[in-house]
Write a protein that holds these residues in place. Structure first.
Motif, PDB file in Angstrom:
ATOM      1  N   SER A   1      27.463  46.370  48.951  1.00 48.86           N
ATOM      2  CA  SER A   1      28.016  45.649  50.092  1.00 48.86           C
ATOM      3  C   SER A   1      29.026  44.606  49.619  1.00 48.86           C
ATOM      4  CB  SER A   1      26.890  44.974  50.889  1.00 48.86           C
ATOM      5  OG  SER A   1      26.200  44.045  50.059  1.00 48.86           O
ATOM      6  N   ILE A   2      29.886  44.180  50.530  1.00 50.22           N
ATOM      7  CA  ILE A   2      30.855  43.131  50.227  1.00 50.22           C
ATOM      8  C   ILE A   2      30.132  41.791  50.232  1.00 50.22           C
ATOM      9  CG2 ILE A   2      33.039  42.085  50.908  1.00 50.22           C
ATOM     10  CD1 ILE A   2      33.266  45.037  50.154  1.00 50.22           C
ATOM     11  N   PRO A   3      30.236  40.988  49.169  1.00 46.85           N
ATOM     12  CA  PRO A   3      29.499  39.719  49.103  1.00 46.85           C
ATOM     13  C   PRO A   3      29.867  38.778  50.247  1.00 46.85           C
ATOM     14  CG  PRO A   3      30.438  40.286  46.957  1.00 46.85           C
ATOM     15  CD  PRO A   3      31.022  41.242  47.948  1.00 46.85           C
ATOM     16  N   VAL A   4      28.886  37.988  50.680  1.00 45.38           N
ATOM     17  CA  VAL A   4      29.084  36.986  51.726  1.00 45.38           C
ATOM     18  C   VAL A   4      28.867  35.604  51.118  1.00 45.38           C
ATOM     19  CG1 VAL A   4      28.319  36.110  53.960  1.00 45.38           C
ATOM     20  CG2 VAL A   4      28.324  38.578  53.532  1.00 45.38           C
TER      21      VAL A   4
ATOM     22  N   ASP B   1      35.989  33.110  42.856  1.00 42.51           N
ATOM     23  CA  ASP B   1      36.546  33.687  41.630  1.00 42.51           C
ATOM     24  C   ASP B   1      35.850  35.004  41.285  1.00 42.51           C
ATOM     25  OD1 ASP B   1      38.179  32.779  38.919  1.00 42.51           O
ATOM     26  OD2 ASP B   1      36.393  33.962  38.452  1.00 42.51           O
ATOM     27  N   ASP B   2      34.534  35.016  41.349  1.00 36.59           N
ATOM     28  CA  ASP B   2      33.783  36.233  41.024  1.00 36.59           C
ATOM     29  C   ASP B   2      34.157  37.384  41.955  1.00 36.59           C
ATOM     30  OD1 ASP B   2      32.461  34.859  39.013  1.00 36.59           O
ATOM     31  OD2 ASP B   2      30.664  34.469  40.216  1.00 36.59           O
ATOM     32  N   CYS B   3      34.224  37.104  43.256  1.00 41.20           N
ATOM     33  CA  CYS B   3      34.501  38.154  44.240  1.00 41.20           C
ATOM     34  C   CYS B   3      35.912  38.717  44.097  1.00 41.20           C
ATOM     35  CB  CYS B   3      34.307  37.626  45.655  1.00 41.20           C
ATOM     36  SG  CYS B   3      32.592  37.262  46.101  1.00 41.20           S
ATOM     37  N   LEU B   4      36.895  37.820  43.964  1.00 44.78           N
ATOM     38  CA  LEU B   4      38.273  38.282  43.905  1.00 44.78           C
ATOM     39  C   LEU B   4      38.595  38.945  42.574  1.00 44.78           C
ATOM     40  CD1 LEU B   4      40.228  35.462  45.770  1.00 44.78           C
ATOM     41  CD2 LEU B   4      39.168  37.543  46.678  1.00 44.78           C
ATOM     42  N   HIS B   5      37.863  38.595  41.530  1.00 51.97           N
ATOM     43  CA  HIS B   5      38.033  39.267  40.240  1.00 51.97           C
ATOM     44  C   HIS B   5      37.390  40.651  40.247  1.00 51.97           C
ATOM     45  CE1 HIS B   5      38.241  40.002  35.959  1.00 51.97           C
ATOM     46  NE2 HIS B   5      36.919  40.114  35.904  1.00 51.97           N
ATOM     47  N   ASP B   6      36.195  40.745  40.810  1.00 56.24           N
ATOM     48  CA  ASP B   6      35.457  42.014  40.769  1.00 56.24           C
ATOM     49  C   ASP B   6      36.018  43.054  41.725  1.00 56.24           C
ATOM     50  OD1 ASP B   6      33.781  40.921  38.885  1.00 56.24           O
ATOM     51  OD2 ASP B   6      32.187  40.422  40.319  1.00 56.24           O
ATOM     52  N   LEU B   7      36.254  42.663  42.980  1.00 57.15           N
ATOM     53  CA  LEU B   7      36.639  43.629  44.005  1.00 57.15           C
ATOM     54  C   LEU B   7      37.921  43.257  44.736  1.00 57.15           C
ATOM     55  CD1 LEU B   7      35.857  46.249  45.492  1.00 57.15           C
ATOM     56  CD2 LEU B   7      34.462  44.869  47.049  1.00 57.15           C
ATOM     57  N   GLY B   8      38.250  41.971  44.732  1.00 60.19           N
ATOM     58  CA  GLY B   8      39.404  41.522  45.509  1.00 60.19           C
ATOM     59  C   GLY B   8      39.097  41.281  46.972  1.00 60.19           C
ATOM     60  N   PHE B   9      37.825  41.434  47.360  1.00 57.39           N
ATOM     61  CA  PHE B   9      37.385  41.250  48.738  1.00 57.39           C
ATOM     62  C   PHE B   9      36.096  40.452  48.768  1.00 57.39           C
ATOM     63  CE2 PHE B   9      40.416  44.376  50.018  1.00 57.39           C
ATOM     64  CZ  PHE B   9      40.548  44.273  51.392  1.00 57.39           C
ATOM     65  N   MET B  10      35.910  39.705  49.851  1.00 53.66           N
ATOM     66  CA  MET B  10      34.675  38.973  50.096  1.00 53.66           C
ATOM     67  C   MET B  10      34.588  38.706  51.585  1.00 53.66           C
ATOM     68  SD  MET B  10      35.960  35.378  48.437  1.00 53.66           S
ATOM     69  CE  MET B  10      37.594  34.738  48.830  1.00 53.66           C
ATOM     70  N   GLN B  11      33.449  38.230  52.032  1.00 54.70           N
ATOM     71  CA  GLN B  11      33.289  37.754  53.401  1.00 54.70           C
ATOM     72  C   GLN B  11      32.816  36.300  53.327  1.00 54.70           C
ATOM     73  OE1 GLN B  11      32.115  40.838  56.443  1.00 54.70           O
ATOM     74  NE2 GLN B  11      30.992  41.670  54.718  1.00 54.70           N
TER      75      GLN B  11
END
Length: 300
Positions: A2-5, A19-29
């Motif tokens: 799932s996309i992290p929240v 930083d973690d979200c945009l580095h890993d997938l480039g997407f977050m909520q």
């Protein structure tokens, strides 16, 4: 997966989480970072009414050029993936609307204009909060990014994906073709219908399941360039609406002011990670991208 929240104001280290979200997938909520949900509902209500209006109402607000980047575009007028069939969506784009340079007669109504301006201002400040968190995490001046996003190139966009019969969708046609976003980051508000998909690390299309009171946030091409590829500008798309339900979404594109010089920050360059990107101005990059996806009559 799932996309992290991220609950921004309740997270002990929101900059690290981003930083973690945009580095890993480039997407977050993200939730809890200043969006006025009552105002957001008003935007949805006006958006729904506009896209249900007759064609003469829509065409009175017609999009004129990529440079202006304001107005209504109908079905098949944009190819976010120029190699694929045109997109099955309608849009209303509003660039830099706090300046008030668009004549009132080009808006659906004065009330519509005022609601969009109020929400634009709200989303602008919320986006600046995220930009400051990123800058602080990178040990930059807290206003390093936000000071370069004053509104000149920032656009609010209403998107409508009408339901289609399966037989009316040709091969490889999508609601929105596979693309990356052009600027720094995007705030995306989506209804509960779904359809957004991102290309994950395994090169698989992953659904972004809508969650109440959260905003989808993704990094764009220029943030990827600034970070020398540390933050990912990820391919994403919207599936065609062949399940009988229309889809509405609202996007706020944080594109830097046109003269902004964008090149990889020295902190992201090393022997292990040599410089991967040439320098460019934000305006040059964004106009090139917009023009590549629009019909010829919109390129002036």
């Amino acid at each position: 997966m799932s996309i992290p929240v991220i609950q921004f104001n309740q997270h002990p280290s929101p900059g690290q989480a981003i930083d973690d979200c945009l580095h890993d997938l480039g997407f977050m909520q993200i939730s809890d970072f200043g969006i006025d949900n009552d105002l957001l509902k008003e935007v949805y209500d006006h958006s729904k009414a506009f896209f249900r209006a007759d064609s003469s109402t829509k065409l009175s607000c017609q999009y004129r050029s990529a440079k202006e980047n304001f107005g209504y575009q109908g079905l098949l007028e944009e190819n976010l993936d120029p190699s694929a069939p045109a997109d099955l969506k309608e849009t209303f784009t509003m660039r830099n609307i706090l300046k008030g340079e668009i004549a009132d007669e080009r808006w659906p109504s004065v009330e519509f204009k005022q609601v969009m301006q109020r929400f634009y201002a709200n989303a602008l400040e919320a986006g600046h909060i995220l930009q400051r968190a990123i800058a602080k995490h990178l040990n930059l001046d807290e206003e390093f990014f936000s000071s370069k996003h004053n509104g000149e190139s920032i656009s609010l966009r209403l998107l409508y994906y009408p339901a289609r019969s399966p037989g009316s969708v040709i091969e490889h046609q999508l609601g929105a073709g596979a693309h990356t976003d052009y600027g720094f980051l995007t705030l995306l508000f989506q209804d509960n219908v779904g359809g957004l998909q991102v290309l994950n690390q395994n090169d698989e299309w992953q659904d972004v399941v809508p969650q109440g009171n959260t905003v989808v946030v993704n990094s764009g091409d220029l943030l990827e360039r600034w970070s020398n590829g540390h933050y990912r500008s990820t391919l994403h798309r919207v599936a065609p609406r062949i399940n009988g339900k229309d889809r509405l979404s609202i996007a706020m594109f944080f594109d830097p002011d046109s003269p902004t010089w964008v090149e990889p920050l020295q902190s992201f360059i090393s022997d292990e990670y040599p410089c991967r990107y040439t320098a460019t101005t934000a305006g040059e990059h964004i106009q090139e991208k917009i023009q590549a996806t629009h019909k010829k009559r919109f390129l002036e």
